[in-house]
Write a protein that holds these residues in place. Structure first.
Motif, mmCIF file in Angstrom:
data_model
loop_
_atom_site.group_PDB
_atom_site.id
_atom_site.type_symbol
_atom_site.label_atom_id
_atom_site.label_comp_id
_atom_site.label_asym_id
_atom_site.label_seq_id
_atom_site.Cartn_x
_atom_site.Cartn_y
_atom_site.Cartn_z
ATOM 1 N N ARG A 107 -15.337 48.436 127.288
ATOM 2 C CA ARG A 107 -16.158 48.003 128.412
ATOM 3 C C ARG A 107 -15.313 47.670 129.623
ATOM 4 O O ARG A 107 -14.188 47.221 129.495
ATOM 5 C CB ARG A 107 -16.912 46.736 128.013
ATOM 6 N N ALA A 108 -15.909 47.870 130.767
ATOM 7 C CA ALA A 108 -15.257 47.456 131.999
ATOM 8 C C ALA A 108 -15.350 45.943 132.110
ATOM 9 O O ALA A 108 -16.408 45.367 131.868
ATOM 10 C CB ALA A 108 -15.945 48.099 133.191
ATOM 11 N N HIS B 243 -24.993 62.123 128.675
ATOM 12 C CA HIS B 243 -25.856 60.992 128.329
ATOM 13 C C HIS B 243 -26.738 61.268 127.116
ATOM 14 O O HIS B 243 -27.261 60.351 126.495
ATOM 15 C CB HIS B 243 -26.701 60.557 129.528
ATOM 16 N N VAL C 70 -22.816 52.937 139.627
ATOM 17 C CA VAL C 70 -22.539 53.256 138.226
ATOM 18 C C VAL C 70 -23.557 54.287 137.762
ATOM 19 O O VAL C 70 -24.734 53.991 137.553
ATOM 20 C CB VAL C 70 -22.568 52.010 137.325
ATOM 21 N N SER C 71 -23.060 55.515 137.652
ATOM 22 C CA SER C 71 -23.919 56.643 137.318
ATOM 23 C C SER C 71 -23.811 56.972 135.842
ATOM 24 O O SER C 71 -24.777 57.381 135.206
ATOM 25 C CB SER C 71 -23.466 57.841 138.166
ATOM 26 N N GLY C 72 -22.623 56.783 135.293
ATOM 27 C CA GLY C 72 -22.386 57.054 133.883
ATOM 28 C C GLY C 72 -21.182 56.269 133.424
ATOM 29 O O GLY C 72 -20.354 55.866 134.246
ATOM 30 N N VAL C 73 -21.112 56.021 132.113
ATOM 31 C CA VAL C 73 -19.931 55.325 131.583
ATOM 32 C C VAL C 73 -19.529 56.048 130.313
ATOM 33 O O VAL C 73 -19.704 55.549 129.220
ATOM 34 C CB VAL C 73 -20.187 53.817 131.341
ATOM 35 N N GLU D 153 -17.954 54.369 127.446
ATOM 36 C CA GLU D 153 -18.793 53.523 126.593
ATOM 37 C C GLU D 153 -19.736 54.335 125.709
ATOM 38 O O GLU D 153 -20.160 53.855 124.662
ATOM 39 C CB GLU D 153 -19.615 52.531 127.430
ATOM 40 N N TYR D 154 -20.088 55.545 126.133
ATOM 41 C CA TYR D 154 -20.947 56.376 125.278
ATOM 42 C C TYR D 154 -20.241 56.618 123.948
ATOM 43 O O TYR D 154 -20.839 56.573 122.888
ATOM 44 C CB TYR D 154 -21.233 57.755 125.886
#
Lengths: 359, 359
Positions: free
Chosen positions: B280-281, B53, B267-270, B273-274
């Motif tokens: 995107r979902a 992150h 949703v803890s992390g994506v 998308e980072y």
């Protein structure tokens, strides 16, 4: 005794937005008596409900499979199930008497034969017009009530956005939210329309109706907006706390983009996806994380435990004139195809109902 | 006394996946004494955390604005904040003594100057290695614990899917879920890797590690799968109840498509998308409604109230050998750029940590 029972059927499975030519009116003979022990029941329909989500069962099997929701499709020529208020005609069920007013799952027909264990119950109108029990005191009302209070858990002063705010559920969410002390903005497609409101015919653009008659703080016509993100920023300079979603797609994305921390999205309907399964919301998940947003799909059916609470609260507000029942009633079975397709053009204001017969 | 303080800085703002050349090692003089009343503090870093992150703050201002998450960007040449375990060197804060071990937000540097009211606290190692307090007993652990127990509210026997299951958070979610009596499947990118595990060096493909060492019921290498939807159907013939999402995008869509009614997505992390904000979902919202799915973004920071509970539960399991601490520790400050960029290649197994100095 036998009647010629007129009913609406599907002529063709629907892809995309429904057209009137997708439907066909048919007449079949129906005996108004039943064999003892059949467990069946016959009712004469008075009002039937016209709902956008019915489209989901009108698609072809292959399209239905693609949705992955486990819907049972409606076969061509088959009667089409819908909520309705009806008069009991015949059955071997001792709980009902001829002439009883009942409500539940009937069909788009003059008469409906209800199967054993069909979803039907005796209706106490509580002094309200029967049609209310399909809208503000029915499934639409419970959807708005459960969705807003149970799923969104609103706090006084929170900022609420409602899409299809002139629709059967949206208008009620907005009204409940105002009664709860929230700031409420609704969006609708706006055409100047005549409607039956508090017993007189009046002409309103939807947007004006939301503000002037339903007490929304602001309302806008999404068809006049080119950038929903900026539109929502304009109406919510301090962000959105709750979004009651009836449309999905870009509107949901814009709502998430304008949402405050700990915002909630109650997903009640995604009319954009009903018509075009390729049209999906792709909310920014990075924002979903950092703003700790909850996106929650729900069905009123899971909240029947709230029904008594919902009915007593809502009928109390109705009697005090604090809630406005917004109904859009067409006459006669023949008008059903126009009524249904109109839902997807944004023709209806409030709950769309077709009156089949005089009480 | 003054030292030449080596630290990692950004040479250029990052677009897409980070490259080692985006970083630069610099040395600046740092006085190891402070003016009384400054409220500042100087620490000597022992271990620093390397987290995906962090990428979100390394982007340019315009990219950051696009994410709409309100991140403060990191200026070029500035020190880069990170969690760390450190030794207290100097301050006028009477709560600390020289040599105290502390933990909190430091920087990727040999020494960090902590501002007044910086997030730093004295650390009681509880008899565990200091590095554990950045991983299994630190923020990663709390993220897994709070996300799984508070957000997902698991029931024994439920079916749990974890993405980036060999990552710092995912491996712990899977281990907690197994201890809770759930069926657990994890996915990871799998390369044969050497790692330091229970004090010996061993070689494992990630997928084998998840099953054999961490007790996952099944694990797969997502890089070997062409249709994630079918893959998940294969591993979850009875559907998914809980999806702990660390990646977003197609994986989230496939998880929603395979989800049972009342399923939960934490949703803890994506990480997708980072690296690529356009990725995107777009989960099927019609399914979200009909399966009453909840998609819930969260941050461990909101669950600090659980910290004591988390520490006592986790240290108890650690002492009993029921939880395996999965750490991937590199040596020296110079290795940070490789360590960080490796996160996005899936190089790390478990918590990525860089050891800066000997305890």
């Amino acid at each position: 005794m036998e009647v010629a029972n007129k009913h609406v059927t599907l002529k063709t499975h629907i892809e995309g937005a429904p057209k009137e030519s997708d439907f066909e009116l048919k007449t079949s003979p129906l005996a108004l008596s039943l064999n003892p022990g059949s467990g069946e029941m016959i009712v004469k329909n008075l009002y039937v409900s016209i709902d956008p989500h019915q489209l989901n069962r009108m698609k072809s099997c292959s399209l239905l499979q693609k949705t992955g929701t486990g819907f049972n499709g409606i076969a061509l020529g088959e009667e089409i199930e819908a909520y309705g208020v009806a008069k009991f005609v015949a059955s071997d069920n001792v709980d009902f008497e001829k002439g009883d007013v009942v409500m539940g799952v009937v069909t788009w027909a003059e008469y409906s034969k209800i199967r054993r264990n069909g979803m039907i119950r005796k209706l106490d109108p509580l002094g309200f017009p029967l049609s209310y029990h399909l809208g503000i005191l029915g499934y639409s009302g419970l959807t708005a009530y459960a969705g807003f209070f149970e799923i969104c858990k609103p706090k006084r002063g929170e900022k609420v956005f409602v899409s299809t705010a002139a629709g059967s559920v949206g208008n009620l969410v907005g009204q409940y939210a105002k009664l709860h002390g929230c700031y409420v903005v609704g969006c609708a497609g706006s055409n100047e329309r005549s409607l039956y409101l508090w017993s007189y015919i009046t002409t309103f653009p939807n947007v004006q109706l939301l503000k002037e008659k339903l007490g929304f703080d602001e309302a806008f016509n999404y068809k006049e907006e080119t950038d929903l993100n900026s539109t929502l920023k304009r109406y919510f300079p301090d962000g959105i706390d709750i979004y009651f979603d009836n449309v999905g797609a870009e509107m949901q994305e814009a709502a998430v983009a304008n949402m405050n921390t700990f915002g909630r999205v109650a997903v009640s309907g995604v009319i954009s996806e009903y018509v075009d399964p390729g049209k999906r919301a792709a909310p920014n998940m990075l924002q979903v994380i950092f703003k700790r947003i909850k996106i929650h799909g729900f069905l009123a059916a899971d909240h029947v435990g709230l029904f008594q609470d919902f009915i007593s609260t809502t009928s109390h507000h109705l009697r005090n004139g604090e809630l406005c029942p917004l109904e859009d009633i067409s006459d006669s079975l023949d008008s059903i195809p126009v009524a249904f397709t109109g839902l997807f053009r944004g023709d209806n204001i409030g709950k769309k109902i077709v009156k089949i017969a005089e009480e």
